[in-house]
Enzyme design. Structure first.
Site, PDB file in Angstrom:
ATOM      1  CG  HIS A 160       1.741   8.736   5.057  1.00 60.35           C
ATOM      2  ND1 HIS A 160       2.689   8.293   5.947  1.00 60.35           N
ATOM      3  CD2 HIS A 160       1.048   7.623   4.681  1.00 60.35           C
ATOM      4  CE1 HIS A 160       2.594   6.983   6.100  1.00 60.35           C
ATOM      5  NE2 HIS A 160       1.607   6.551   5.340  1.00 60.35           N
ATOM      6  CB  CYS A 254       5.944  11.253  11.124  1.00 61.24           C
ATOM      7  SG  CYS A 254       5.500  11.517   9.402  1.00 61.24           S
TER       8      CYS A 254
END
Length: 262
Positions: A160, A254
């Protein structure tokens, strides 16, 4: 944010996950609570989504959507293990009165999107290569009404954008060059000559998976080298320990979906 009351590593959808890895849920909740309390102590408001026993990765709340000035571009997860999370996030935004736009292509929210309001009237940085479909970049640009700069991730350990690059304030980023293709590295060098450059050790320690309010940079306590670089650049590093949640492939950033209402 969403507490990790049901956190587990029962499947592998990124290189950091090893099914069957023992997880200390009590410790994970304690570490998450310290992170939440740290944000509250810095003067931020935290909304908490209820966790679900069937969604062990919901603690990684950043992946559920991406918001800019009251408009929410929803997530559509690549892996079925996480797909139901999108509906939980959608319900939250609708209950709060946000304008929510459902995606038509795969994207994983703030996992692959970052925002710099001081660039070009509001610049979206968008990652692709492992999770988010490049077509989502154009869709996000249309939905959010902001220019999008596409960045190609090439190292699967940095699956990511938010484990390879972080927005530090309205104009500035920190990133690890080795996470990106050569053309993207050149784009980043040209666009951000003043960026804070992380080394591989701190990137692998999830140091770039941080959140910054423009002054305080809350980051994984293992990334000591990056913390020193941030301090030298004028930011105040705020280290937190999130070792249990690292087992699922995530850290500070996150766990946080930033709400940009204005």
């Amino acid at each position: 944010m969403c507490p990790p009351e049901y956190f587990a590593v029962g499947y592998a959808i990124n290189p950091w996950m090893a099914p069957g890895t023992p997880v200390d849920v009590e410790l994970a909740v304690k570490q998450w609570t310290v992170l939440r309390d740290t944000l509250l102590g810095l003067g931020h408001t935290v909304h908490v989504l209820p966790p679900g026993p069937e969604l062990p990765d919901m603690v990684y709340a950043a992946n559920g959507a991406f918001s800019v000035h009251g408009v929410v571009y929803g997530a559509r997860f690549r892996y079925p293990q996480r797909s139901a999370e999108a509906d939980r996030h959608r319900a939250f935004y609708l209950e709060q009165g946000w304008r929510y736009v459902a995606p038509t292509v795969i994207n994983e929210g703030e996992g692959d999107f970052a925002y710099l309001p001081g660039r070009l009237g509001g610049l979206v940085l968008a990652g692709h290569g492992f999770r988010t479909d490049p077509a989502a970049h154009a869709e996000a640009q249309s939905v959010l009404g902001r220019p999008v700069l596409s960045l190609h991730l090439s190292d699967p350990r940095f699956y990511h954008l938010d484990v390879a690059l972080a927005a530090l304030d309205d104009h500035t980023v920190a990133y690890f060059p080795g996470a990106f293709t050569a053309p993207t590295r050149q784009i980043l060098r040209n666009a951000f000559p003043d960026a804070v450059i992380a080394d591989e050790d701190d990137a692998l320690a999830f140091g770039l998976n941080l959140i910054s309010d423009g002054r305080h940079a809350v980051l994984n306590s293992e990334a000591t080298g990056l913390a020193a670089k941030l301090r030298a650049a004028g930011y105040e590093p705020v280290p937190v320990e999130l070792g249990e949640l690292k087992k699922g492939g995530g850290s500070v950033r996150c766990c946080i979906a930033e709400l940009r209402s204005a």
